[in-house]
Scaffold this active site. Structure first.
Site, PDB file in Angstrom:
ATOM      1  N   ARG A  62      44.165  13.882 -52.152  1.00 51.00           N
ATOM      2  CA  ARG A  62      44.082  12.465 -51.758  1.00 51.00           C
ATOM      3  C   ARG A  62      42.653  12.120 -51.330  1.00 51.00           C
ATOM      4  NH1 ARG A  62      49.383  12.456 -47.874  1.00 51.00           N
ATOM      5  NH2 ARG A  62      50.855  13.072 -49.473  1.00 51.00           N
ATOM      6  N   GLY A  78      48.111   8.744 -38.605  1.00 55.86           N
ATOM      7  CA  GLY A  78      49.060   8.444 -37.532  1.00 55.86           C
ATOM      8  C   GLY A  78      50.502   8.654 -37.930  1.00 55.86           C
ATOM      9  N   TYR A  96      57.192   7.608 -31.743  1.00 53.82           N
ATOM     10  CA  TYR A  96      56.013   7.063 -32.428  1.00 53.82           C
ATOM     11  C   TYR A  96      55.436   5.908 -31.622  1.00 53.82           C
ATOM     12  CZ  TYR A  96      53.748   4.201 -36.107  1.00 53.82           C
ATOM     13  OH  TYR A  96      52.883   3.423 -36.846  1.00 53.82           O
ATOM     14  N   GLY A 108      51.650  -4.714 -38.365  1.00 52.26           N
ATOM     15  CA  GLY A 108      53.064  -4.950 -38.638  1.00 52.26           C
ATOM     16  C   GLY A 108      53.447  -4.214 -39.910  1.00 52.26           C
TER      17      GLY A 108
HETATM   18  N1  LIG Z   1      52.714   1.576 -43.129  1.00 50.55           N
HETATM   19  C1  LIG Z   1      53.096   0.762 -42.154  1.00 50.55           C
HETATM   20  O1  LIG Z   1      53.997  -0.096 -42.338  1.00 50.55           O
HETATM   21  C2  LIG Z   1      52.420   0.822 -40.818  1.00 50.55           C
HETATM   22  C3  LIG Z   1      52.834  -0.067 -39.818  1.00 50.55           C
HETATM   23  C4  LIG Z   1      52.209  -0.020 -38.578  1.00 50.55           C
HETATM   24  C5  LIG Z   1      51.190   0.895 -38.347  1.00 50.55           C
HETATM   25  N2  LIG Z   1      50.831   1.764 -39.336  1.00 50.55           N
HETATM   26  C6  LIG Z   1      49.764   2.731 -39.038  1.00 50.55           C
HETATM   27  O2  LIG Z   1      48.803   2.722 -40.086  1.00 50.55           O
HETATM   28  C7  LIG Z   1      48.232   4.024 -40.213  1.00 50.55           C
HETATM   29  C8  LIG Z   1      48.307   4.476 -41.664  1.00 50.55           C
HETATM   30  O3  LIG Z   1      49.643   4.450 -42.089  1.00 50.55           O
HETATM   31  P1  LIG Z   1      50.016   4.631 -43.629  1.00 50.55           P
HETATM   32  O4  LIG Z   1      51.326   3.971 -43.829  1.00 50.55           O
HETATM   33  O5  LIG Z   1      48.869   4.245 -44.482  1.00 50.55           O
HETATM   34  O6  LIG Z   1      50.244   6.231 -43.692  1.00 50.55           O
HETATM   35  P2  LIG Z   1      50.325   7.198 -44.959  1.00 50.55           P
HETATM   36  O7  LIG Z   1      51.292   8.254 -44.597  1.00 50.55           O
HETATM   37  O8  LIG Z   1      50.535   6.460 -46.225  1.00 50.55           O
HETATM   38  O9  LIG Z   1      48.856   7.830 -45.012  1.00 50.55           O
HETATM   39  C9  LIG Z   1      48.392   8.595 -43.930  1.00 50.55           C
HETATM   40  C10 LIG Z   1      47.441   9.664 -44.434  1.00 50.55           C
HETATM   41  O10 LIG Z   1      47.082  10.443 -43.281  1.00 50.55           O
HETATM   42  C11 LIG Z   1      47.045  11.804 -43.639  1.00 50.55           C
HETATM   43  N3  LIG Z   1      47.328  12.606 -42.452  1.00 50.55           N
HETATM   44  C12 LIG Z   1      48.534  12.839 -41.876  1.00 50.55           C
HETATM   45  N4  LIG Z   1      48.402  13.657 -40.835  1.00 50.55           N
HETATM   46  C13 LIG Z   1      47.091  13.951 -40.722  1.00 50.55           C
HETATM   47  C14 LIG Z   1      46.344  14.759 -39.835  1.00 50.55           C
HETATM   48  N5  LIG Z   1      46.960  15.457 -38.860  1.00 50.55           N
HETATM   49  N6  LIG Z   1      44.994  14.843 -40.006  1.00 50.55           N
HETATM   50  C15 LIG Z   1      44.381  14.182 -41.014  1.00 50.55           C
HETATM   51  N7  LIG Z   1      45.050  13.390 -41.905  1.00 50.55           N
HETATM   52  C16 LIG Z   1      46.391  13.285 -41.754  1.00 50.55           C
HETATM   53  C17 LIG Z   1      48.124  11.975 -44.698  1.00 50.55           C
HETATM   54  O11 LIG Z   1      47.839  13.116 -45.532  1.00 50.55           O
HETATM   55  C18 LIG Z   1      48.067  10.639 -45.445  1.00 50.55           C
HETATM   56  O12 LIG Z   1      47.274  10.705 -46.616  1.00 50.55           O
HETATM   57  C19 LIG Z   1      48.993   4.933 -39.245  1.00 50.55           C
HETATM   58  O13 LIG Z   1      48.251   5.079 -38.055  1.00 50.55           O
HETATM   59  C20 LIG Z   1      50.268   4.161 -38.987  1.00 50.55           C
HETATM   60  O14 LIG Z   1      50.831   4.487 -37.744  1.00 50.55           O
HETATM   61  C21 LIG Z   1      51.410   1.749 -40.564  1.00 50.55           C
END
Ligand SMILES: NC(=O)c1ccc[n+]([C@@H]2O[C@H](COP(=O)([O-])OP(=O)(O)OC[C@H]3O[C@@H](n4cnc5c(N)ncnc54)[C@H](O)[C@@H]3O)[C@@H](O)[C@H]2O)c1
Length: 247
Positions: free
Chosen positions: A39, A89, A156, A187
């Site tokens: 990735r 996260g 979370y 959101g």
């Molecule tokens: N997707 C949503 O609806 C949403 C809503 C609110 C907040 N968020 C926040 O947005 C952020 C991104 O979410 P997303 O949906 O894009 O996530 P995702 O799972 O699609 O992508 C997250 C990436 O982080 C990497 N990752 C996971 N653990 C890791 C670690 N310990 N060290 C380094 N990299 C690591 C994963 O390999 C992945 O590629 C997060 O902080 C999440 O809490 C997302």
């Protein structure tokens, strides 16, 4: 074009990738972090093939020594880190469900990535920002941190609320040194599974009628990094399409 250096964690896909691309398009040189090397490579290729500059900063955010050495290495390849975006996260394999069904191990998993993981990255990159008199720390948080929901995300949400509180205080410690510290509480984003009924109900409460995109978040990150954004610190800014489920 800025020429500054930004580090984005979890930037191999989705929100983090969108943030990394937005920063690169604005002229930042980007250190791309993700647990998953494939990735990471995809994001780096997307940026470099469009004329930007990106390098890999491979580490697990929960491992403080790996974080510190990868940040030092990225600073050697580019320049010292000016902007940290703590986006990683979603812990791999983290269980969702009611608190009473969880174990202390589950609590540590969520706090480990969302609180300690972000603190590890900040602890390694912040001294240089303070020394140079300019820096940005941006935490990707969630609406779940400020509103109670019965969708199995109490661990979370608690970890996100914890890091927001920590950063609010950190902003006071480093504001005079030219470093701003803010959280973006997202959101529902367009990669979330909307098939379950609880998610459908949440989406019905989003006035703009659509899910968020990585580019929406990238735009907010750029504003916080801009000169006009320098008046903003210690805040949690809600990006959620006006959702009634966020503040
Ligand atoms: N997707 C949503 O609806 C949403 C809503 C609110 C907040 N968020 C926040 O947005 C952020 C991104 O979410 P997303 O949906 O894009 O996530 P995702 O799972 O699609 O992508 C997250 C990436 O982080 C990497 N990752 C996971 N653990 C890791 C670690 N310990 N060290 C380094 N990299 C690591 C994963 O390999 C992945 O590629 C997060 O902080 C999440 O809490 C997302």
């Amino acid at each position: 074009m800025t020429g500054r250096v930004a580090l984005v964690t979890g930037a191999g896909r989705s929100v983090g990738q969108g943030i990394a691309i937005a920063l690169a398009e604005a002229g930042y040189r980007v250190a791309v972090n993700d647990l998953d090397d494939q990735r990471t490579k995809q994001t780096i290729d997307l940026i470099n093939s469009s004329g930007g500059t990106a390098v890999s900063a491979p580490f697990d955010v929960t491992d403080p020594s790996a974080v510190a050495s990868a940040i030092a290495h990225a600073a050697g390849e580019l320049d010292p880190i000016d902007v940290v975006v703590n986006n990683a996260g979603i812990a791999e394999g983290a269980r969702r469900g009611p608190f009473l069904d969880s174990t202390p191990e589950d609590w540590h998993t969520q706090i480990g990535i969302n609180m300690i993981g972000s603190m590890n990255v900040i602890h390694a990159a912040l001294p240089g920002m303070v020394e140079r008199g300019w820096g940005r720390v941006i935490q990707i948080s969630s609406s779940a941190a400020s509103v109670g929901l019965n969708i199995g995300t109490s661990l979370y949400a608690g970890s996100k609320a914890g890091i927001e509180g920590f950063l609010r205080h950190l902003s006071h410690e480093v504001g005079a040194a030219g470093v701003t510290v803010n959280s973006l509480a997202l959101g529902l984003m367009n990669n979330v599974g909307t098939e379950i009924p609880a998610m459908k109900a949440l989406l019905a409460g989003v006035p703009v009628g659509r899910l968020g995109t990585p580019a929406d978040v990238g735009g907010a990150v750029l504003w916080l990094c801009s000169d006009p954004g320098s008046w903003v610190t210690g805040q949690t800014i809600h990006l959620n399409g006006g959702s009634v489920h966020g503040r």
